[in-house]
Design a protein around this motif. Structure first.
Motif, PDB file in Angstrom:
ATOM      1  N   UNK A   1      12.595  -5.039  -1.889  1.00 37.35           N
ATOM      2  CA  UNK A   1      13.744  -4.376  -2.513  1.00 37.35           C
ATOM      3  C   UNK A   1      13.958  -3.001  -1.888  1.00 37.35           C
ATOM      4  N   UNK A   2      12.864  -2.253  -1.727  1.00 35.40           N
ATOM      5  CA  UNK A   2      12.952  -0.930  -1.112  1.00 35.40           C
ATOM      6  C   UNK A   2      13.430  -1.028   0.331  1.00 35.40           C
ATOM      7  N   UNK A   3      12.941  -2.025   1.059  1.00 37.65           N
ATOM      8  CA  UNK A   3      13.294  -2.171   2.469  1.00 37.65           C
ATOM      9  C   UNK A   3      14.773  -2.515   2.638  1.00 37.65           C
ATOM     10  N   UNK A   4      15.275  -3.403   1.802  1.00 37.23           N
ATOM     11  CA  UNK A   4      16.695  -3.776   1.861  1.00 37.23           C
ATOM     12  C   UNK A   4      17.573  -2.553   1.605  1.00 37.23           C
TER      13      UNK A   4
ATOM     14  N   UNK B   1      12.046   2.397 -10.206  1.00 32.63           N
ATOM     15  CA  UNK B   1      11.254   3.300 -11.044  1.00 32.63           C
ATOM     16  C   UNK B   1      10.690   4.440 -10.205  1.00 32.63           C
ATOM     17  N   UNK B   2      10.486   5.573 -10.876  1.00 37.26           N
ATOM     18  CA  UNK B   2       9.848   6.718 -10.239  1.00 37.26           C
ATOM     19  C   UNK B   2       8.714   7.246 -11.110  1.00 37.26           C
ATOM     20  N   UNK B   3       7.735   7.845 -10.438  1.00 38.56           N
ATOM     21  CA  UNK B   3       6.699   8.625 -11.111  1.00 38.56           C
ATOM     22  C   UNK B   3       6.715  10.007 -10.469  1.00 38.56           C
ATOM     23  N   UNK B   4       6.999  11.020 -11.269  1.00 36.45           N
ATOM     24  CA  UNK B   4       7.079  12.397 -10.767  1.00 36.45           C
ATOM     25  C   UNK B   4       8.007  12.514  -9.559  1.00 36.45           C
ATOM     26  N   UNK B   5       9.141  11.827  -9.624  1.00 35.94           N
ATOM     27  CA  UNK B   5      10.145  11.941  -8.574  1.00 35.94           C
ATOM     28  C   UNK B   5       9.910  11.088  -7.347  1.00 35.94           C
ATOM     29  N   UNK B   6       8.853  10.267  -7.352  1.00 32.88           N
ATOM     30  CA  UNK B   6       8.524   9.426  -6.203  1.00 32.88           C
ATOM     31  C   UNK B   6       8.717   7.962  -6.582  1.00 32.88           C
ATOM     32  N   UNK B   7       9.371   7.198  -5.704  1.00 29.05           N
ATOM     33  CA  UNK B   7       9.608   5.784  -5.983  1.00 29.05           C
ATOM     34  C   UNK B   7       8.295   5.014  -6.044  1.00 29.05           C
ATOM     35  N   UNK B   8       8.144   4.148  -7.041  1.00 31.33           N
ATOM     36  CA  UNK B   8       6.864   3.453  -7.230  1.00 31.33           C
ATOM     37  C   UNK B   8       6.630   2.355  -6.199  1.00 31.33           C
ATOM     38  N   UNK B   9       7.686   1.792  -5.629  1.00 35.57           N
ATOM     39  CA  UNK B   9       7.523   0.673  -4.712  1.00 35.57           C
ATOM     40  C   UNK B   9       7.325   1.105  -3.265  1.00 35.57           C
ATOM     41  N   UNK B  10       7.874   2.260  -2.914  1.00 34.28           N
ATOM     42  CA  UNK B  10       7.758   2.744  -1.537  1.00 34.28           C
ATOM     43  C   UNK B  10       7.948   4.252  -1.555  1.00 34.28           C
ATOM     44  N   UNK B  11       6.862   5.005  -1.344  1.00 34.40           N
ATOM     45  CA  UNK B  11       6.974   6.454  -1.490  1.00 34.40           C
ATOM     46  C   UNK B  11       7.680   7.125  -0.314  1.00 34.40           C
ATOM     47  N   UNK B  12       8.173   6.333   0.642  1.00 32.47           N
ATOM     48  CA  UNK B  12       9.026   6.886   1.696  1.00 32.47           C
ATOM     49  C   UNK B  12      10.509   6.728   1.378  1.00 32.47           C
ATOM     50  N   UNK B  13      10.798   6.126   0.240  1.00 23.38           N
ATOM     51  CA  UNK B  13      12.188   5.842  -0.121  1.00 23.38           C
ATOM     52  C   UNK B  13      12.786   7.053  -0.835  1.00 23.38           C
TER      53      UNK B  13
ATOM     54  N   UNK C   1       0.817  -1.209   0.000  1.00 20.78           N
ATOM     55  CA  UNK C   1       0.000   0.000   0.000  1.00 20.78           C
ATOM     56  C   UNK C   1       0.854   1.264   0.000  1.00 20.78           C
ATOM     57  N   UNK C   2       2.169   1.104   0.113  1.00 16.91           N
ATOM     58  CA  UNK C   2       3.075   2.242  -0.026  1.00 16.91           C
ATOM     59  C   UNK C   2       3.531   2.411  -1.471  1.00 16.91           C
ATOM     60  N   UNK C   3       2.973   1.615  -2.370  1.00 19.07           N
ATOM     61  CA  UNK C   3       3.368   1.678  -3.772  1.00 19.07           C
ATOM     62  C   UNK C   3       2.486   2.648  -4.544  1.00 19.07           C
ATOM     63  N   UNK C   4       3.106   3.431  -5.418  1.00 12.46           N
ATOM     64  CA  UNK C   4       2.343   4.344  -6.259  1.00 12.46           C
ATOM     65  C   UNK C   4       1.534   3.598  -7.316  1.00 12.46           C
ATOM     66  N   UNK C   5       1.828   2.315  -7.528  1.00 12.92           N
ATOM     67  CA  UNK C   5       1.066   1.544  -8.507  1.00 12.92           C
ATOM     68  C   UNK C   5      -0.236   1.007  -7.921  1.00 12.92           C
ATOM     69  N   UNK C   6      -0.391   1.101  -6.615  1.00 14.58           N
ATOM     70  CA  UNK C   6      -1.572   0.557  -5.942  1.00 14.58           C
ATOM     71  C   UNK C   6      -2.885   1.121  -6.495  1.00 14.58           C
ATOM     72  N   UNK C   7      -2.995   2.441  -6.773  1.00 13.87           N
ATOM     73  CA  UNK C   7      -4.268   2.988  -7.273  1.00 13.87           C
ATOM     74  C   UNK C   7      -4.677   2.492  -8.661  1.00 13.87           C
ATOM     75  N   UNK C   8      -3.754   1.907  -9.424  1.00 12.63           N
ATOM     76  CA  UNK C   8      -4.095   1.456 -10.776  1.00 12.63           C
ATOM     77  C   UNK C   8      -5.151   0.358 -10.742  1.00 12.63           C
ATOM     78  N   UNK C   9      -5.179  -0.407  -9.639  1.00 12.74           N
ATOM     79  CA  UNK C   9      -6.101  -1.538  -9.550  1.00 12.74           C
ATOM     80  C   UNK C   9      -7.546  -1.125  -9.802  1.00 12.74           C
ATOM     81  N   UNK C  10      -7.960   0.021  -9.246  1.00 17.10           N
ATOM     82  CA  UNK C  10      -9.373   0.396  -9.388  1.00 17.10           C
ATOM     83  C   UNK C  10      -9.720   0.739 -10.834  1.00 17.10           C
ATOM     84  N   UNK C  11      -8.742   1.237 -11.600  1.00 16.70           N
ATOM     85  CA  UNK C  11      -8.987   1.528 -13.015  1.00 16.70           C
ATOM     86  C   UNK C  11      -9.203   0.233 -13.800  1.00 16.70           C
ATOM     87  N   UNK C  12      -8.329  -0.737 -13.563  1.00 16.57           N
ATOM     88  CA  UNK C  12      -8.430  -1.998 -14.290  1.00 16.57           C
ATOM     89  C   UNK C  12      -9.677  -2.764 -13.850  1.00 16.57           C
TER      90      UNK C  12
END
Length: 239
Positions: free
Chosen positions: A154-157, A169-181, A33-44
């Protein structure tokens, strides 16, 4: 007795209707749930539901999801980089761009961070396991791969500084896997990437309908990038 019979018939009819609804099984990857890709699910989910499908979204590692999708054991992959889509034999991209992002090398603050490190055989770079852009890219370099099955792992390690480099990967400067990274690290942009929804070729005839439905969902919900930005703001403001 009549009420019981009516209830039984009603339940039987409902079960029959539900049984006749086609199911589409989609791998979402293993995004937290810290992934920026999480919201894509509702579109699909909304796009396939509009077409009359019962949508079954499952979490699988990158490697396993691609293997199962290529074999036709699952029907679709939520989103993949265009380069990956073009390398697969049995999966076809739905021709509507979902997201654009940046393929990045992340480096710890105390190490060199330039393209030369990727050709140093003594350097170990963390990547997601399986068929993906990082493993494809690094296979042409001399640095060694340290493969991890989940983006969140991967982000945690990397956050715990157990490894000095990762490809991510990033979207608008934010890491896609963990936006605290984002703290105290170096970043090296490698290339722009485009993300598409992929379906197994057995569903090839449905691609125009899927494309049209995704377009309609984007019209209704707004651009995916806007929802990702909203999701990021909502989840970082409460921390």
């Amino acid at each position: 007795m009549r009420r019981i019979l009516t209830l039984i018939l009603s339940l039987s009819y409902s079960s029959l209707l539900f049984a006749n609804v086609p199911t589409i099984t989609i791998s979402s990857g293993t995004y937290s749930e810290k992934s920026l890709l999480y919201p894509i699910e509702k579109y699909i989910f909304k796009s396939y539901s509009r077409l009359g499908y019962r949508v079954n979204i499952i979490e699988l590692s990158v490697g396993r999801s691609i293997k199962m999708a290529e074999n036709g054991e699952i029907d679709a992959l939520m989103i993949k980089a265009e380069e990956v889509a073009n390398s697969l034999n049995n999966l076809i991209k739905v021709p509507i761009l979902l997201l654009e992002g940046e393929f990045m090398l992340y480096c710890q603050a105390h190490v060199d961070c330039d393209f030369s490190v990727l050709n140093d055989p003594e350097i170990i770079v963390g990547v997601l396991s399986g068929v993906n852009l990082p493993t494809q890219y690094l296979s042409t370099k001399s640095a060694s791969m340290y493969q991890i099955s989940k983006g969140s792992q991967l982000a945690e390690v990397f956050k715990k500084k157990r490894i000095d480099y990762i490809l991510t990967f990033e979207i608008d400067g934010i890491n896609v896997f963990d936006f605290n990274l984002a703290n105290d690290i170096q970043k090296l942009p490698i290339k722009k990437v485009k993300g598409y929804h992929l379906v197994h070729k057995k569903h090839q005839k449905l691609i125009p309908e899927i494309k049209a439905s995704i377009e309609q969902t984007i019209k209704e919900l707004g651009p995916i990038s806007d929802n990702i930005e909203r999701y990021f703001n909502e989840n970082t403001s409460v921390q």
